[in-house]
Design a protein around this motif. Structure first.
Motif, PDB file in Angstrom:
ATOM      1  N   CYS A  41       0.819  -1.217   0.000  1.00 38.58           N
ATOM      2  CA  CYS A  41       0.000   0.000   0.000  1.00 38.58           C
ATOM      3  C   CYS A  41       0.851   1.263   0.000  1.00 38.58           C
ATOM      4  O   CYS A  41       0.456   2.280  -0.566  1.00 38.58           O
ATOM      5  CB  CYS A  41      -0.955  -0.004   1.206  1.00 38.58           C
TER       6      CYS A  41
ATOM      7  N   CYS B 234      -1.232  -1.801   5.310  1.00 40.77           N
ATOM      8  CA  CYS B 234      -1.298  -3.259   5.077  1.00 40.77           C
ATOM      9  C   CYS B 234      -0.312  -4.062   5.921  1.00 40.77           C
ATOM     10  O   CYS B 234      -0.399  -5.294   5.962  1.00 40.77           O
ATOM     11  CB  CYS B 234      -1.046  -3.555   3.603  1.00 40.77           C
TER      12      CYS B 234
ATOM     13  N   CYS C 211       5.267  -4.306   4.998  1.00 42.43           N
ATOM     14  CA  CYS C 211       6.636  -3.816   4.772  1.00 42.43           C
ATOM     15  C   CYS C 211       7.477  -3.756   6.044  1.00 42.43           C
ATOM     16  O   CYS C 211       8.482  -3.061   6.069  1.00 42.43           O
ATOM     17  CB  CYS C 211       6.541  -2.416   4.183  1.00 42.43           C
TER      18      CYS C 211
ATOM     19  N   CYS D 127       7.297   1.817   5.084  1.00 43.74           N
ATOM     20  CA  CYS D 127       6.750   2.810   4.145  1.00 43.74           C
ATOM     21  C   CYS D 127       6.507   4.158   4.816  1.00 43.74           C
ATOM     22  O   CYS D 127       6.630   5.183   4.156  1.00 43.74           O
ATOM     23  CB  CYS D 127       5.487   2.295   3.478  1.00 43.74           C
TER      24      CYS D 127
HETATM   25  S1  FES Z   1       3.380  -1.059   2.502  1.00 45.43           S
HETATM   26 FE1  FES Z   1       1.477  -1.236   3.492  1.00 45.43          FE
HETATM   27  S2  FES Z   1       2.006  -0.803   5.562  1.00 45.43           S
HETATM   28 FE2  FES Z   1       3.829  -0.399   4.487  1.00 45.43          FE
END
Ligand code: FES
Ligand SMILES: Cc1cc2nc3c(=O)[nH]c(=O)nc-3n(C[C@H](O)[C@H](O)[C@H](O)COP(=O)(O)OP(=O)(O)OC[C@H]3O[C@@H](n4cnc5c(N)ncnc54)[C@H](O)[C@@H]3O)c2cc1C
Length: 259
Positions: free
Chosen positions: A225, A230, A233, A246
């Motif tokens: 995302c 989500c 990562c 992220c």
């Molecule tokens: S890519 Fe979704 S929480 Fe970091």
């Protein structure tokens, strides 16, 4: 917080990067600027052409290599289905883009700053060098396997002091690490910023620690995302807590993340 944009913008150009890029899977992509302003070098964008439908499902993250008024530029390596599909984009075709995302690299105008790029990890340093208030303080050490002409190395060379090292055999890697140690030691009192494969980031972290140099590393964890929703990562910090790359990264102080 700076405003984040999510927009469909047209492809302006997509082409192999340099004369030998095609053979090595290295490409340059230019999109109309979706409204990104105040980009901090090291930030990234999520890219997803609507033509993908449900396959691949998730967008792919790329570092913003240059943010100009009319366009944003990316450099990428074909790693799998998503990046291979980027090479088939046609000028004018829309791409859904959201960003700028994440934390960028520190900018300290007075500090001698060593940029360490490994392969396509050179990408965010184009914007870094182009926007730094005192580029005379910057030096780049670039390690790579494919020829230098596949990367935006010459673009950087037009702005700051650059040095490259091509590893052709496994025996070359310790020689690169020796050179890396020499350059990091020379930056005691300054700053080291690194982007590239995890083993390179680990060497930078360990050597910076050994020589007492402050260092930042940019992580390339897989992302879905890009905005903290989500948990796809996560990295770990030295206290054993999970951190979302992220939003808390991708750039971390090297002593605040486990590699
Ligand atoms: S890519 Fe979704 S929480 Fe970091
Ligand atoms: C913040 C951030 C910035 C990035 N910037 C750039 C950039 O400027 N240029 C660039 O070329 N790449 C960059 N990457 C890596 C890029 O996002 C991945 O190569 C890409 O998502 C792979 O997608 P794919 O569909 O081609 O491969 P997939 O089919 O998803 O996977 C193919 C192979 O690639 C590996 N892979 C998947 N995701 C990553 C990843 N995030 N990092 C490394 N290997 C991966 C997989 O393990 C697998 O072996 C960045 C990643 C992050 C998180």
């Amino acid at each position: 917080m700076p405003h984040r944009h999510c927009r469909d913008v047209p492809v302006l150009a997509v082409a192999p990067a340099g004369p030998e890029g095609l053979a090595n899977g290295l490409w340059r992509l230019e999109l109309e600027n979706p409204g990104f302003t105040g980009v901090k070098p090291g930030q990234f964008a999520m890219l997803r052409p609507p033509a993908w439908g449900f396959d691949p499902l998730w967008a792919r993250p790329l570092s913003i290599s240059r943010a100009l008024d009319d366009r944003i530029v990316f450099h990428f390596l074909v790693a799998g289905r998503g990046t291979a599909a980027f090479t088939r984009l046609a000028p004018g075709e829309p791409v859904t883009v959201w960003g700028p995302l994440g934390q960028g690299f520190a900018v300290e105008p007075g500090a001698p700053t060593l940029l360490v790029g490994g392969g396509i990890g050179i990408a965010p340093f184009v914007e870094y060098a182009a926007t730094h208030p005192t580029p005379g303080k910057l030096a780049l050490l670039f390690g790579h396997r494919p020829p230098r002409s596949c990367y935006p190395y010459d673009e950087l060379g037009a702005m700051i002091a650059v040095e490259s090292f091509q590893d052709k055999t496994p025996e070359d890697i310790p020689r690169f690490v020796e050179l890396l140690e020499k350059r990091i030691a020379e930056h005691a009192g300054g700053l080291v910023l690194a982007c590239g494969p995890t083993p390179l980031l680990r060497s930078v972290k360990n050597l910076a620690d050994k020589h007492g140099v402050r260092a930042q590393v940019s992580l390339e964890n897989r992302m879905a995302c890009g905005v903290g929703a989500c948990l796809g990562c996560v990295a770990e910090n030295p206290e054993g807590h999970r951190v979302q790359t992220c939003v808390k990264g991708p750039v971390f102080w090297a002593d605040k993340v486990t590699l």
